[in-house]
Design a protein around this motif. Structure first.
Motif, PDB file in Angstrom:
ATOM      1  N   ARG A   7       9.028  15.997  -7.131  1.00  0.00           N
ATOM      2  CA  ARG A   7       8.229  15.498  -5.979  1.00  0.00           C
ATOM      3  C   ARG A   7       8.185  13.815  -5.812  1.00  0.00           C
ATOM      4  NH1 ARG A   7       4.541  17.147 -10.247  1.00  0.00           N
ATOM      5  NH2 ARG A   7       3.439  15.743 -10.929  1.00  0.00           N
ATOM      6  N   ALA A   8       8.160  13.297  -5.002  1.00  0.00           N
ATOM      7  CA  ALA A   8       8.054  11.920  -4.530  1.00  0.00           C
ATOM      8  C   ALA A   8       6.989  11.530  -3.569  1.00  0.00           C
ATOM      9  CB  ALA A   8       9.377  11.330  -3.907  1.00  0.00           C
ATOM     10  N   PRO A   9       5.976  10.569  -4.241  1.00  0.00           N
ATOM     11  CA  PRO A   9       4.790  10.336  -3.458  1.00  0.00           C
ATOM     12  C   PRO A   9       5.261   9.062  -2.681  1.00  0.00           C
ATOM     13  CG  PRO A   9       4.602   9.380  -5.740  1.00  0.00           C
ATOM     14  CD  PRO A   9       6.124   9.983  -5.481  1.00  0.00           C
ATOM     15  N   HIS A  11       3.394  11.978   0.708  1.00  0.00           N
ATOM     16  CA  HIS A  11       4.049  13.020   1.251  1.00  0.00           C
ATOM     17  C   HIS A  11       4.268  12.520   2.633  1.00  0.00           C
ATOM     18  CE1 HIS A  11       3.469  16.875   3.501  1.00  0.00           C
ATOM     19  NE2 HIS A  11       4.740  16.782   3.017  1.00  0.00           N
ATOM     20  N   SER A  17       9.582   7.480   3.922  1.00  0.00           N
ATOM     21  CA  SER A  17       8.779   7.180   2.514  1.00  0.00           C
ATOM     22  C   SER A  17       9.494   5.818   1.827  1.00  0.00           C
ATOM     23  CB  SER A  17       9.097   8.486   1.492  1.00  0.00           C
ATOM     24  OG  SER A  17      10.509   8.552   1.186  1.00  0.00           O
ATOM     25  N   LEU A  20      11.573   2.857  -2.661  1.00  0.00           N
ATOM     26  CA  LEU A  20      11.521   3.018  -4.176  1.00  0.00           C
ATOM     27  C   LEU A  20      11.366   4.475  -4.628  1.00  0.00           C
ATOM     28  CD1 LEU A  20      11.558   1.487  -7.065  1.00  0.00           C
ATOM     29  CD2 LEU A  20       9.431   1.057  -6.889  1.00  0.00           C
ATOM     30  N   SER A  21      10.449   4.892  -3.939  1.00  0.00           N
ATOM     31  CA  SER A  21      10.333   6.373  -4.532  1.00  0.00           C
ATOM     32  C   SER A  21      11.476   7.320  -4.006  1.00  0.00           C
ATOM     33  CB  SER A  21       8.931   7.194  -3.778  1.00  0.00           C
ATOM     34  OG  SER A  21       9.240   7.160  -2.386  1.00  0.00           O
ATOM     35  N   GLN A  22      12.118   6.938  -3.184  1.00  0.00           N
ATOM     36  CA  GLN A  22      13.486   7.862  -2.782  1.00  0.00           C
ATOM     37  C   GLN A  22      14.413   7.544  -4.034  1.00  0.00           C
ATOM     38  OE1 GLN A  22      15.059   7.753   1.207  1.00  0.00           O
ATOM     39  NE2 GLN A  22      13.095   7.028   2.008  1.00  0.00           N
ATOM     40  N   GLN A  24      13.767   6.453  -7.122  1.00  0.00           N
ATOM     41  CA  GLN A  24      13.380   7.309  -8.154  1.00  0.00           C
ATOM     42  C   GLN A  24      13.671   8.698  -8.127  1.00  0.00           C
ATOM     43  OE1 GLN A  24       9.159   5.685  -7.809  1.00  0.00           O
ATOM     44  NE2 GLN A  24       9.553   4.337  -9.677  1.00  0.00           N
ATOM     45  N   GLN A  25      13.484   9.411  -7.061  1.00  0.00           N
ATOM     46  CA  GLN A  25      13.614  10.656  -6.966  1.00  0.00           C
ATOM     47  C   GLN A  25      15.422  11.023  -7.232  1.00  0.00           C
ATOM     48  OE1 GLN A  25      13.134  12.199  -3.131  1.00  0.00           O
ATOM     49  NE2 GLN A  25      12.690  14.439  -3.941  1.00  0.00           N
ATOM     50  N   GLN A  64       1.229  14.142  -2.468  1.00  0.00           N
ATOM     51  CA  GLN A  64       2.546  14.108  -2.918  1.00  0.00           C
ATOM     52  C   GLN A  64       3.471  15.064  -2.232  1.00  0.00           C
ATOM     53  OE1 GLN A  64       3.388  13.942  -7.040  1.00  0.00           O
ATOM     54  NE2 GLN A  64       1.550  12.832  -7.344  1.00  0.00           N
TER      55      GLN A  64
END
Length: 106
Positions: A7-9, A11, A17, A20-22, A24-25, A64
């Protein structure tokens, strides 16, 4: 090796999104797949679920989501769109030396 959707916060649709979260995922998927590819006894990787539209993540982890390999920008019963994590998975299998995450991390 089984891989749950990572999961990547927050949602939000994957393209909306935060980058950075992408990234990281993508890194988490790459690290997991590469760990299998560099381990003699690992014979494969299974990803549970593949489409964010039907994901269990938002109902289990408030705020998330977006942890799967594909999404449907138009909602259910519309064409699937690949997410960047696909590149991380492919690269993790192709670059089987630990720490060689060149094509996705740069």
């Amino acid at each position: 090796m089984s891989v749950f959707p990572i999961r990547a916060p927050p949602h939000l649709p994957p393209l909306a999104s935060p980058p950075l979260s992408q990234s990281q995922q993508v890194m988490f998927y790459w690290d997991t797949v590469n760990a299998c590819a560099t381990t003699a006894g690992c014979v494969g990787v299974t990803v549970w679920d593949f489409d964010d539209t039907y994901s269990w993540i938002p109902s289990t982890f408030a705020g998330q989501g977006g942890g799967d390999l594909y999404y449907q920008p138009g909602g259910a019963n519309t064409p699937l769109v690949e997410k960047a994590v696909i590149d991380g998975i492919v690269d993790g299998f192709q670059n089987v030396q630990p720490g060689t995450y060149a094509s996705v991390r740069e």
